[in-house]
Design an enzyme around this catalytic site. Structure first.
Site, PDB file in Angstrom:
ATOM      1  CG  ASP A  24     106.346 -10.793  27.909  1.00 31.45           C
ATOM      2  OD1 ASP A  24     105.343 -10.183  28.313  1.00 31.45           O
ATOM      3  OD2 ASP A  24     106.308 -11.961  27.500  1.00 31.45           O
ATOM      4  N   GLY A  25     106.467  -8.796  30.473  1.00 33.54           N
ATOM      5  CA  GLY A  25     106.363  -8.771  31.920  1.00 33.54           C
ATOM      6  C   GLY A  25     105.689 -10.027  32.431  1.00 33.54           C
TER       7      GLY A  25
ATOM      8  CD  GLU B 155     103.574  -7.435  28.996  1.00 28.49           C
ATOM      9  OE1 GLU B 155     104.307  -6.997  28.099  1.00 28.49           O
ATOM     10  OE2 GLU B 155     103.049  -8.571  28.975  1.00 28.49           O
TER      11      GLU B 155
ATOM     12  CG  ASP C  74     102.980 -10.569  25.173  1.00 23.55           C
ATOM     13  OD1 ASP C  74     102.890  -9.592  25.943  1.00 23.55           O
ATOM     14  OD2 ASP C  74     103.453 -11.656  25.523  1.00 23.55           O
TER      15      ASP C  74
ATOM     16  CG  HIS D 158     102.418 -17.508  26.368  1.00 22.60           C
ATOM     17  ND1 HIS D 158     103.542 -17.649  27.164  1.00 22.60           N
ATOM     18  CD2 HIS D 158     101.644 -16.565  26.980  1.00 22.60           C
ATOM     19  CE1 HIS D 158     103.443 -16.842  28.211  1.00 22.60           C
ATOM     20  NE2 HIS D 158     102.304 -16.170  28.123  1.00 22.60           N
TER      21      HIS D 158
ATOM     22  CG  ASP E  54     106.867 -15.384  28.807  1.00 23.88           C
ATOM     23  OD1 ASP E  54     106.085 -14.693  29.464  1.00 23.88           O
ATOM     24  OD2 ASP E  54     106.906 -16.632  28.894  1.00 23.88           O
TER      25      ASP E  54
END
Length: 340
Positions: free
Chosen positions: A8-9, A43, A67, A121, A131
């Site tokens: 994730d980013g 990401e 995501d 989320h 995240d």
């Protein structure tokens, strides 16, 4: 065996202080970031670093939870076409984030992997953990504090593999829209490395992703021969680094700077290699003269160089620690103080 990891980013402002992270479990994760970047860059960097950190396990499949549809489509659908078109889109415009994508493309060779989209989320444990760490890295850059980089990839025997090195030249072609640019990474007036009077206003702190390691061998070292004293080699290379044409050549600075290079600037900030290289490429500054004070062996594989640099903005007293990295002398640490 399959390695399942979330990547994730995060970017505060998008663009803004940015972070990235991948997460397997609490004992196996890594994070980093930049002072200025985008969500997409974060990401992509998380995916790239995950491939690098598992490169010693090429027979094991990577199951990457992500995501970002942009990242998944870029890697699994769009990259082959972009490559055929010289890393340009169908409309002829340069591909965004091309440098990180090129590195990912090289890291995919010989690897087994699959991506799975997960909703962000939404309570997915691994995605939430990645995240949290990416956002924490971005927040650290926003606040000017050290980033928690994590233990890295931990093998089954408990050994960590946390700072992989790539065999790619990595980023010598800085096409528009690539990885975080020098302009994005530096504040006005930032010019610390080997320049007479720079002031760094934008910190680049610990645990930067190393995109430029293991570049081609140093041509000077090949010309020098085994009889050339190390003191003479490092003095010549230090003089080379004072030249604007060298500082503007990110391939050459990637050879001369050690993968773990750091600098303490006149502002008291700690700078890492990658951001300094990109900042100098964007704004190499003017040339400077070197008046040698001393070149002292401080070990079998280390030389301490002290000198006075003189340029249009004045003079500075400087010290550089050069270390032998394989057969290549590389600058490991630098510090400068403006002379009154």
């Amino acid at each position: 065996m399959t390695i399942t990891a979330a990547a994730d980013g995060s970017a505060l402002g998008n663009p803004g202080p940015a972070g990235w992270a991948w997460y397997v479990n609490d004992d196996c994760w890594r994070a980093g970031g930049w002072p200025h970047g985008t969500n997409n860059q974060g990401e992509l960097m998380a995916v790239l670093d995950l491939f690098r950190c598992t490169a010693h396990l090429p027979d094991e499949e990577l199951h990457i939870l992500c995501d970002s549809q942009y990242v998944i489509n870029s890697v699994t659908k769009w990259m082959p076409g972009w490559k055929r078109k010289g890393w340009r889109k169908a409309d002829g415009k340069p591909v965004l984030n091309v440098e990180i994508l090129r590195e990912i493309d090289q890291s995919l060779a010989g690897r087994k992997y699959r991506f799975e989209w997960v909703r962000g989320h939404a309570g997915h444990d691994l995605n939430e953990a990645a995240d949290d760490r990416a956002r924490a890295a971005a927040t650290a850059y926003q606040q000017g504090v050290a980033v928690r980089s994590g233990p890295g990839f931990v093998r089954g025997d408990g050994a960590a593999v946390s700072r992989p090195r790539t065999g790619a030249s990595g980023g010598t072609d800085r096409a528009a829209g690539g990885a975080p640019s020098a302009a994005a990474l530096k504040a006005p007036g930032q010019q610390e490395l080997l320049t007479p009077s720079g002031r760094s206003n934008q910190p680049d702190l610990f645990s930067e992703p190393d995109l430029f390691s293991e570049l081609e061998a140093d041509p000077f070292a090949a010309q020098a021969g085994p009889e050339t004293a190390p003191e003479a080699i490092v003095e010549a290379q230090e003089r080379e680094l004072l030249r604007p044409d060298t500082r503007a050549d990110i391939g050459r600075t990637g050879v001369l700077l050690h993968p773990e290079f750091t600098e303490i600037g006149t502002s008291g900030r700690l700078w890492t290699r990658d951001s300094m290289m990109m900042a100098l490429e964007e704004n190499p500054g003017g040339g400077a003269e070197l008046d040698l004070i001393g070149a002292d062996r401080v070990g079998a594989e280390a030389v301490l160089l002290t000198y006075r640099s003189k340029g249009r903005a004045g003079s500075s007293l400087r010290s550089s620690l050069w270390v032998l990295d394989g057969s290549q002398w590389r600058l490991r640490f630098h510090q400068g103080t403006p002379e009154a």
